[in-house]
Design an enzyme around this catalytic site. Structure first.
Site, short mmCIF file in Angstrom:
data_model
loop_
_atom_site.label_atom_id
_atom_site.label_comp_id
_atom_site.label_asym_id
_atom_site.label_seq_id
_atom_site.Cartn_x
_atom_site.Cartn_y
_atom_site.Cartn_z
CE LYS A 174 70.39 -8.46 9.92
NZ LYS A 174 70.26 -8.69 8.48
CG ASN A 204 72.95 -9.33 2.96
OD1 ASN A 204 74.16 -9.52 2.92
ND2 ASN A 204 72.35 -8.88 4.04
NE ARG A 209 72.72 -13.77 2.28
CZ ARG A 209 72.18 -13.40 3.43
NH1 ARG A 209 70.92 -13.66 3.69
NH2 ARG A 209 72.87 -12.72 4.33
NE ARG A 267 67.56 -14.08 12.44
CZ ARG A 267 68.55 -13.94 11.56
NH1 ARG A 267 69.60 -14.72 11.59
NH2 ARG A 267 68.48 -12.98 10.66
#
Ligand code: ADP
Length: 447
Positions: A237, A289, A291, A337
């Site tokens: 991503k 996921n 987490r 990001r």
């Protein structure tokens, strides 16, 4: 509530967890490798313990050292962040045996979701829509051909133990299928030590849409809407947003409620993300996921809920601070990001950051552990920060993002900031008109 939390991670996420713990009045312990002795998370924690040399396997993945650090400092819980030990069921089991609370789900829930065949079976049983495909693992070529003919080509062969976008092969006809089956099994055995593979329908133009959930481990759960993470490079991503430009409120509630009900039925505890591919108005489960995720701040921006606070509350037995009726979706948020990489070649660019100047103002959040003069070590992931921008709607969010990107200065190394300055001006991005292949195609044709 806990007295002291050990943070078994580094970089921006270690700092993120530290902030949440401080707000809750909980003491923090940082662990670090010798390469991270001067890191921000070490400086800001109440205590720190060096757990080994730079390679992750000797430090951030070293369960023995981390448990020892916990016992020396008297920490009563560990937050694993993302990556490293965050989805390691054995780690969760070992902590339980030492009476240290793992801030995350049970080892058994991690195990079920860590095996992709098992995860898909569980999702289906809980009423979550899945991609059409084989019921379980496939070894025999004849069986593979029957299944592929049944669901229709193209198909994708995936490793049950796969992760990080590795171990997947697309086949467009029978001839390609036999080759793909062989290579996928050989590669899966080499990469993951497990040659189990399964087949599913290959979707040509899907979006990646994931639902954030929180469970209290006592049969209650809520959803916090979705994130659209379709802008990817090599299945990684790059840019994430909430809400998805492709969904309406009705679709959001429907898929969200389905996910919340499923994790409530599972008795799931903590934060989790259910990932889907979305095409022609339909959702197809790909994985869960178990987490906190890198992109969780976009959800925090539109809901105002601190996900790490909730994780800590649930793990300590205090339950969730919200019910579904308390959760409102307010405006739009985008995360970029920022990696220490060349924006064109994506070659990593570790080294000393001479200037680090972050943008500010209304609706702008920067999660980063970098400071001017910080030396980025070459041993770890290249993510050095995240820029998260919030606006009352997507148009305002994009305007603010463009302005924030202009203010951001990182000197001394290469970063992916120029890529975002380019994307924010692109008409397809402005219209929210992209699927999971858009970015790769765009990068390939860029002069
Ligand atoms: P990993 O755990 O390795 O990240 P995932 O199952 O989450 O694997 O898939 C990663 C990516 O691979 C997805 O985001 C999507 O881009 C692509 N992908 C996976 N399954 C399919 C499918 N059935 N059809 C098309 N693309 C897929």
């Amino acid at each position: 509530m806990f007295q002291k939390i050990l943070i078994a991670n580094r970089g921006e996420i270690a700092l993120r967890i530290l902030r949440a713990a401080k707000e809750l009045g909980i003491q923090t312990v940082a662990v670090h490798s010798t390469a991270d002795a001067n890191a921000m998370h070490v400086r800001l924690a109440d205590e720190s313990v060096c757990i080994g040399p730079p390679p992750s396997r000797d430090s951030y993945l070293n369960i023995h050292q981390i448990v020892a650090a916990c016992e020396i400092t008297g920490a009563d819980a560990i937050h694993p962040g993302y990556g490293f030990l965050s989805e390691n069921a054995k780690f969760a089991d070992i902590l339980a045996a030492h009476n240290i609370t793992f801030i995350g789900p049970s080892g058994d829930h991690i195990r079920v979701m860590g095996d992709k065949i098992e995860a898909k079976r569980t999702a289906k049983r809980l009423g979550i829509p899945v991609v059409p495909g084989s019921e379980g693992g496939v070894t025999d070529e004849g069986e593979a051909k029957r299944i592929a003919a049944d669901i229709g080509y193209p198909v994708i062969i995936k490793a049950s133990a796969g992760g990080g976008g590795r171990g997947m092969k697309v086949a467009r006809d029978e001839t390609e299928l036999s080759v793909a089956l062989d290579t996928a099994r050989t590669e899966a055995a080499a990469a993951f030590g497990d040659d189990a593979v399964y087949i599913e329908k290959y979707l040509e133009k899907p979006r990646h849409i994931e639902v954030q959930i929180l469970g209290d481990g006592r049969g209650n759960a809520v959803h916090l809407g979705e994130r659209d993470c379709s802008l990817q490079r090599r299945h990684q991503k790059v840019w994430e947003e909430a809400t998805s430009p492709a969904l309406n409120g009705e679709e959001r509630s429907k898929i969200g409620d389905t996910c919340a009900k499923a994790v409530a039925d599972l008795g799931y505890s903590g934060a989790g993300t259910i990932e889907f591919l979305y095409e022609n108005g339909k959702f197809y489960f790909i994985e869960m996921n178990t987490r906190l995720q890198v992109e969780h701040p976009v959800t925090e921006a539109i809901t105002g809920i601190d996900l790490v606070h909730e994780q800590i509350r649930v793990a300590s037995g205090s339950g969730l601070s919200v019910t579904q009726d308390d959760i409102r979706f307010n405006g739009h948020a985008i995360e970029c990001r920022i990696n220490a990489e060349d924006a064109r070649t994506f070659v990593p660019s570790p080294g000393t950051v001479t200037t680090f100047h972050t943008p500010g103002g209304l609706g702008v959040r920067v999660d980063s552990a970098v400071y001017s003069g910080y030396k980025i070590p070459p041993y770890y992931d290249s993510l050095i920060g995240k820029l998260i921008v919030h606006g009352r709607n997507r148009v305002e969010c994009m305007m603010r993002l463009r302005r924030a990107l202009d203010e951001f200065v990182v000197d001394g190394i290469n970063t992916t900031l120029p890529l975002f300055r380019d994307l924010v001006g692109n008409p397809d991005i402005a219209n929210g008109d992209y699927d999971i292949h858009w970015l790769e195609k765009y990068l390939a044709q860029k002069p």
